[in-house]
Structure formats: structure tokens, C-alpha cells
Design a protein around this motif. Structure first.
Motif, short mmCIF file in Angstrom:
data_model
loop_
_atom_site.label_atom_id
_atom_site.label_comp_id
_atom_site.label_asym_id
_atom_site.label_seq_id
_atom_site.Cartn_x
_atom_site.Cartn_y
_atom_site.Cartn_z
N PHE A 1 0.88 -1.17 0.00
CA PHE A 1 0.00 0.00 0.00
C PHE A 1 0.91 1.22 0.00
O PHE A 1 1.71 1.40 0.92
CB PHE A 1 -0.89 -0.03 1.24
CG PHE A 1 -1.77 1.17 1.45
CD1 PHE A 1 -2.45 1.76 0.40
CD2 PHE A 1 -1.95 1.69 2.72
CE1 PHE A 1 -3.27 2.86 0.60
CE2 PHE A 1 -2.78 2.78 2.94
CZ PHE A 1 -3.43 3.37 1.87
N LYS A 2 0.82 2.03 -1.04
CA LYS A 2 1.71 3.19 -1.15
C LYS A 2 0.99 4.34 -1.82
O LYS A 2 -0.03 4.15 -2.49
CB LYS A 2 2.97 2.82 -1.94
CG LYS A 2 2.70 2.46 -3.38
CD LYS A 2 3.99 2.11 -4.10
CE LYS A 2 3.69 1.79 -5.57
NZ LYS A 2 4.92 1.56 -6.33
N GLY A 3 1.54 5.53 -1.64
CA GLY A 3 0.95 6.69 -2.27
C GLY A 3 1.52 7.98 -1.73
O GLY A 3 2.57 8.00 -1.08
N ILE A 4 0.79 9.05 -2.01
CA ILE A 4 1.20 10.39 -1.59
C ILE A 4 0.00 11.07 -0.92
O ILE A 4 -1.10 11.09 -1.49
CB ILE A 4 1.65 11.24 -2.80
CG1 ILE A 4 2.82 10.55 -3.51
CG2 ILE A 4 2.02 12.65 -2.37
CD1 ILE A 4 3.16 11.17 -4.86
N ILE A 5 0.23 11.60 0.26
CA ILE A 5 -0.79 12.36 0.96
C ILE A 5 -0.60 13.83 0.61
O ILE A 5 0.49 14.37 0.75
CB ILE A 5 -0.73 12.17 2.49
CG1 ILE A 5 -0.91 10.70 2.85
CG2 ILE A 5 -1.77 13.05 3.19
CD1 ILE A 5 -2.21 10.08 2.41
N SER A 6 -1.66 14.46 0.15
CA SER A 6 -1.66 15.88 -0.18
C SER A 6 -2.75 16.58 0.62
O SER A 6 -3.88 16.09 0.68
CB SER A 6 -1.91 16.07 -1.68
OG SER A 6 -2.15 17.43 -1.97
#
Length: 163
Positions: free
Chosen positions: A42-47
Motif C-alpha cells: 500500500f503506497k501513495g502520496i498524501i496531499s
């Protein structure tokens, strides 16, 4: 002991779904896949742009009776960030029971007491009892640390255990 999900090569992850703040206009991302070692990634970018700030992955699991099991045991490897683990006893409920855990960049065995998980909806604790049900119907991982950040969480196994 009961296995909720055991990640390994060629396991079907089609019941795992990513939900990000885009449902409310945010710009965070999230991706969920099996990595080359057979772990859930589970990966990503929090904005925080456009009132965003969260990413989650949910497992719409078959209803599972808890029996005498009181602990959720999760084998995972995080990135030093804080995450939430969430359960629902009925996947049609609008709220989840949640708890937060920290990661340290190494493989960890995180143990979560079901009875200590509290009901929450959109970041607010609800005036309802803590988890006291005989089944679970959904589990999820959630990240929302109120800052812009890149995240990555590897998941090996999720089990229900007796204390």
C-alpha cells in the motif's frame, strides 16, 4: 487463530480497494498491489491540497466470526509513519472502529486489542461503545497524519488470535 488475509505470490487481492480523499475533492493518491516478494504493498502520496489528506485500502472480506479471539495480529513493515487500522462488524455501517499504530521501518508484529478499538466517522470519535461484536466484515489501513508525505506499507499477514 483465524487468518483474515495471508499475502503471498498469486493470491487474489481483487477484494482490496483503495479509497482516497478524491471522493471529497482532495488530491492524495493510493495504490495497492502484490510486490515481487508476495506482500501487499500500500503506497501513495498524501496531499493536503483542496482539503485532502487521506488514503486508505479496504478489504471487503467475508463475514468472519471472532469466536474467542480478542487480538488482531498484523505482520507488516512500515516507513516510520503512523497508520490507523480499522474494522467494521457490518460493512454497511457508516462508521469504523479504529486504532492507531506506529511503524519503525522494520518488520513488526503489531497486536491490536479489538475491545480497545473505538467508533469513529470522518475523524470524530462517536458516542457509541467500543468494539464489542461477534464478527468482523471489513478491515482497512488508513493514513492521515495532517501533513504532505509519501508513504509505503508492506503487509504480510493479518490474523485473529486469542490473547
Amino acid at each position: 487463530m483465524q487468518t483474515i488475509f495471508d499475502f503471498q505470490h498469486n493470491v487474489d487481492i481483487s477484494k482490496w480497494n483503495v479509497v482516497v480523499d478524491g471522493v471529497m475533492g482532495g488530491e492524495s493518491t493510493g495504490d495497492f498491489q502484490l510486490n515481487e516478494d508476495g506482500h501487499g504493498l500500500f503506497k501513495g502520496i498524501i496531499s493536503l491540497e483542496n482539503n485532502g489528506g487521506f488514503s486508505s485500502v479496504r478489504y471487503d472480506m467475508p463475514e468472519m466470526k471472532i469466536l474467542n479471539n480478542k487480538i488482531v495480529a498484523i505482520r507488516l513493515k512500515g516507513d516510520g509513519r503512523n497508520y490507523q487500522f480499522r474494522v467494521k462488524n457490518n460493512d454497511r455501517d457508516y462508521f469504523s472502529y479504529i486504532t492507531e499504530f506506529s511503524t519503525n521501518g522494520e518488520w513488526q508484529d503489531v497486536k491490536i486489542s479489538l475491545e480497545d478499538m473505538y467508533p469513529s466517522y470522518r475523524g470524530r470519535k462517536l458516542d457509541k461503545p467500543d468494539f464489542n461484536h461477534s464478527q468482523i466484515d471489513e478491515v482497512s489501513f488508513f493514513i492521515a497524519n495532517k501533513k504532505n508525505e509519501v508513504f509505503q506499507l508492506l503487509i504480510d499477514k493479518i490474523e485473529l488470535k486469542i490473547i
